[in-house]
Design an enzyme around this catalytic site. Structure first.
Site, PDB file in Angstrom:
ATOM      1  N   GLU A 184     -19.306 -13.604   8.158  1.00 14.73           N
ATOM      2  CA  GLU A 184     -17.978 -13.056   7.863  1.00 14.73           C
ATOM      3  C   GLU A 184     -17.377 -12.287   9.052  1.00 14.73           C
ATOM      4  O   GLU A 184     -16.603 -11.345   8.863  1.00 14.73           O
ATOM      5  CB  GLU A 184     -18.034 -12.150   6.622  1.00 14.73           C
ATOM      6  CG  GLU A 184     -18.448 -12.891   5.361  1.00 14.73           C
ATOM      7  CD  GLU A 184     -18.390 -12.022   4.112  1.00 14.73           C
ATOM      8  OE1 GLU A 184     -18.078 -12.546   3.040  1.00 14.73           O
ATOM      9  OE2 GLU A 184     -18.673 -10.807   4.219  1.00 14.73           O
ATOM     10  N   GLU A 253     -19.715 -18.828  -0.416  1.00 10.69           N
ATOM     11  CA  GLU A 253     -19.857 -17.745  -1.395  1.00 10.69           C
ATOM     12  C   GLU A 253     -18.760 -17.868  -2.436  1.00 10.69           C
ATOM     13  O   GLU A 253     -17.638 -17.414  -2.220  1.00 10.69           O
ATOM     14  CB  GLU A 253     -19.795 -16.364  -0.725  1.00 10.69           C
ATOM     15  CG  GLU A 253     -20.996 -16.021   0.129  1.00 10.69           C
ATOM     16  CD  GLU A 253     -20.977 -14.574   0.609  1.00 10.69           C
ATOM     17  OE1 GLU A 253     -20.188 -13.768   0.050  1.00 10.69           O
ATOM     18  OE2 GLU A 253     -21.739 -14.256   1.539  1.00 10.69           O
TER      19      GLU A 253
END
Length: 828
Positions: A184, A253
């Site tokens: 991320e 995710e």
């Protein structure tokens, strides 16, 4: 004719070849429409299970249930802080044996996804970074800093080499088909400027140089360098397109719920909305979907980050914190996986057309080279259902915010809003030994604080130090102590002690007397403590105990966020903002942790500690800074075990020396926001459909069966604020009630889990019954055989019921949609 010795030699040769055959290399490649594994084009369903958030004994069952839910792969992060808590000293034993974890994955016939990071976020303490890393001179995390990059490369290489030695990569015949570097970073890269871009390019080159033979990914990284595959995280990723048209569309995710913080309500994301997100993703060309989390588990020890992340990391996942099936989510997604897999060969060709039926209603048709079809029919409107006439392919009712999966484009095999899976209601039962509930008998020992209250520490400084750097995060607690000379005039004045702290909790003592506390919140970690105090003429001792509740795990430069009373100021302020005396530059004495931690009072094998007994004294309750201990027998059976810490305040709990995490039972969730029906329609946010309003944000704490032993066990509680252990009890978690509300044409499968049987049918009606599990009522029409047919399930562990008039007879409901509503009880 061959001799006996020759035959034996041939047999030995064949036996020696078996491991080679079993471990033959698996080729993993991809294109825009599929992962290609040994030549087979595949869509993949994966689920996150973090090995340190459960136990090694739980892994096989969790993985088995994940496979039963229709998953193809298991994904996990690698937790650097756990494996290398001291520089170059590694631990991969017990619950940290990640190779063993992936071997279980392989034995189950599943693939593995290895997310090395080594930054993990994951609501994990300090994002998974070890604290020694922060203390290296000149280091800057996650940027073009040579010190950080060197350490990151050493650890990443360590993990890769360990996996290679165990032959865990698919290129070696192992289960791991995908690996991830960084995590991320694209969300915060702009904060680092050109150094951030240089860093991410270095990450890619470093990863590629390790030659693992399977694809590397970078999540949330729009500009991921090739050949890294950039991927998407979030609640919905149907909109996402990879930066390379040859890369597969990956959802690394899919947040099935959300994490919980102390003082907050329980998040809940409906099965309907999760399924909608997945179906929309595959409707629009998705190839890989990973559920974050599939099993959330528990933040044992001091691993919870945040700060203020609760010990439970349940995440409203398909498998709950204890490993039970979270129904209907587990079953609904299982049926979705099976439905999409029906079209796998067609979907992976990538030939599709889209047609707008009406506003918000779209038909996506995939067609194979031989003319076979597979369709998704979606309705993205948040309120209006749609009836869609596809002419020769049939007429379909598509509820608002739902997707229908059409096999052959003419048969609905699944709709995301039509839940046909059972609902399970879990209950917590008091642990019984010989059919009687045993009340715990407590001993206790006050935390010895004489040294701290007298200002005696282990080292000194003429400033207020930053807490995590000072403690190396070996404890939540740091004592700040100083003394100040006060003249007779000041001693007679009304004085306020003023302390500015970066958080998270502060307890203040003046001249050995407790004067007050202040607790931060998840939304306000730093605060100013002010309390009127009485000073004496002469020497006054100020003792401040600062406590952390997990360290930050997310954001640019999160590692530099301050904790403790660093810098202060700490001041005495006179009445009406009068005379101020600044103590910030005083000579401060420091002590890390509690004496009880140093003496290992949490370990039942520790000798020499004298515990007080209620045989001689009254058990103290509501007392700060005290240790409690009790013996208990493990609850019989195999159901998960929890300890109910109702009545306790804030602290830490251990069972047989194993930390089961921080507790904060006195921290009450917001009482508002839980009323009314939970509407799955519309974009999900963590504030939507919350539960547990007005109750302790966490009351029950998981005690894995592997922490327990036969005979007597020991529970130890450190209580920081004041509580009453007399209300503490051990309980088991089991399915008490199962329900279904399945649509006509489906099959309702009922199961009690854990070897229990269906003991009674409390309600059964095929027709237009009303209500939900726990409050069903009959409607205007009903088939006469409803109850009698369902009663055939009594005495069975599992039961399948075809929901149709052929099973139950005519219902006289006309053309109205009919459903089978069932409520049953489960018993041993």
């Amino acid at each position: 004719m061959a001799s006996s010795s020759t035959r034996n030699e041939l047999l030995l040769l064949l036996l020696s070849l078996i491991p080679l055959l079993l471990c033959s290399a698996i080729e993993v490649s991809y294109d825009a429409n599929a992962f290609i594994i040994n030549g087979e084009r595949k869509l993949l369903f994966s689920g996150s299970i973090h090995y340190p958030r459960s136990t090694a004994q739980m892994w096989p069952d969790l993985i088995h249930k994940a496979k039963g839910g229709g998953l193809d792969a298991i994904e996990t992060y690698i937790f650097w802080d756990q494996h290398e808590s001291a520089r170059r000293r590694y631990d991969f034993s017990g619950n940290l044996d990640v190779v063993k974890f992936f071997k279980h994955v392989q034995e189950a016939g599943l693939y593995g996804v290895l997310r090395i990071g080594p930054y993990v976020c994951a609501e994990w303490n300090f994002g998974g970074f070890p604290m020694w890393l922060k203390k290296m001179p000149g280091i800057e995390f996650r940027t073009d800093n040579q010190i950080f990059k060197n350490e990151m490369q050493v650890f990443t290489t360590k993990i890769v080499n360990m996996m290679k030695e165990a032959k865990m990569f698919a290129s070696q015949g192992g289960p791991i088909i995908i690996a991830q570097i960084e995590n991320e970073y694209g969300n915060i890269m702009w904060e680092y400027g050109e150094a951030g871009k240089s860093y991410i390019n270095w990450c890619a080159k470093m990863a590629e140089s390790l030659n693992i033979g399977v694809p590397w990914i970078m999540c949330q990284q729009e500009d991921a360098p090739q050949p890294m595959i950039n991927t998407c995280n979030g609640y919905y990723c149907d909109w996402f397109k990879p930066n390379n048209p040859k890369s597969p569309k990956m959802f690394t995710e899919n947040w099935v719920g959300w994490f919980k913080k102390w003082g907050e309500r329980d998040p809940h994301r409906t099965a309907e909305d999760v399924a909608y997100s997945v179906a929309r993703f595959f409707q629009r060309g998705g190839v890989f979907n990973n559920y974050y989390m599939y099993h959330g588990g528990t933040n044992f020890g001091r691993t919870a980050g945040g700060p203020y992340i609760a010990t439970s990391y349940d995440y409203d996942a398909p498998l709950d914190e204890y490993g039970n099936l979270n129904q209907p989510k587990w079953g609904h997604l299982k049926q979705l996986h099976a439905a999409i897999k029906l079209g796998e060969k067609i979907l992976t060709t990538g030939n599709y057309t889209e047609k707008v039926i009406s506003t918000g209603v779209n038909l996506t048709t995939y067609t194979s080279a031989t003319g076979e079809r597979f369709c998704f029919l979606s309705n993205t409107d948040k309120g209006e259902d749609a009836v869609v006439d596809l002419q020769k392919d049939g007429k379909y009712w598509v509820p608002a915010w739902s997707v229908s999966v059409l096999d052959g484009c003419n048969k609905e095999v699944f709709n995301t809003a039509k839940v046909n899976s059972q609902t399970s209601i879990l209950v917590k039962k008091p642990a019984e030994i010989s059919d009687s509930i045993v009340k715990l008998t407590w001993t206790w020992k006050p935390e010895w604080m004489k040294d701290a209250l007298q200002g005696k520490g282990g080292f000194r400084a003429s400033r207020l130090l930053e807490q995590k750097q000072t403690t190396s995060d070996v404890s939540d607690y740091l004592w700040y102590m100083t003394s100040v000379e006060v003249d007779e005039l000041l001693a007679k004045k009304n004085i306020t002690l003023h302390v500015k702290t970066a958080g998270h909790v502060l307890h203040a003592y003046v001249n050995k007397k407790f004067v007050g506390s202040h607790l931060g919140t998840a939304g306000q970690l730093d605060f100013t403590f002010e309390q009127a105090v009485s000073l004496v003429h002469g020497t006054n001792t100020i003792t401040l105990l600062s406590a952390t509740v997990g360290l930050p795990n997310y954001g640019a430069h999160f590692d530099s966020q301050l904790t403790g009373i660093v810098g202060g100021p700490v001041q005495f302020i006179g009445a009406n903002n009068g005379t101020t005396r600044d103590l910030s530059s005083n000579r401060w004495s420091y002590k890390v942790g509690l004496n009880g931690e140093t003496k290992r009072l949490f370990d039942p094998t520790t000798r020499g500690a004298e515990w007080r007994s209620s045989e001689r004294e009254v058990l103290p309750t509501g007392r700060r800074m005290i240790w409690y201990k009790a013996a208990f027998q493990a609850p019989p059976g195999s159901d998960p075990v929890v300890v109910d810490l109702q009545g306790m305040g804030k602290g830490h709990a251990w069972v047989n020396g194993h930390s089961i995490g921080r507790f904060w039972s006195s921290n009450i969730a917001n009482p508002n926001g839980c009323g009314g029906e939970c509407d799955y329609r519309g974009v999900y946010k963590p504030e939507k459909c919350v539960t547990n309003c007005g109750n302790p944000s966490q009351r029950w704490y998981h005690v894995p069966r592997s922490f327990l032993r036969s005979g007597l066990n020991t529970v130890v509680l450190f209580e920081e604020l004041g509580g009453n252990p007399q209300q503490v009890s051990f309980q088991t978690v089991t399915v008490g009630t199962v329900c279904g509300n399945a649509y006509e044409g489906s099959t309702l499968e009922l199961s009690c889990q854990g070897g229990k049987t269906i003991s009674n049918i409390e309600f059964a009606s095929f027709g237009d019954s009303k209500g939900k599990c726990g409050s069903f009522s009959k409607g205007a029409c009903e088939a006469k055989l409803s109850l009698s047919q369902v009663k055939a399930c009594v005495g069975k562990k599992e039961c399948s019921i075809i929901v149709s008039e052929q099973t139950f007879g005519e219902s006289n409901c006309g053309n109205d949609t009919k459903r089978l509503a069932v409520q049953a009880t489960c018993e041993d």
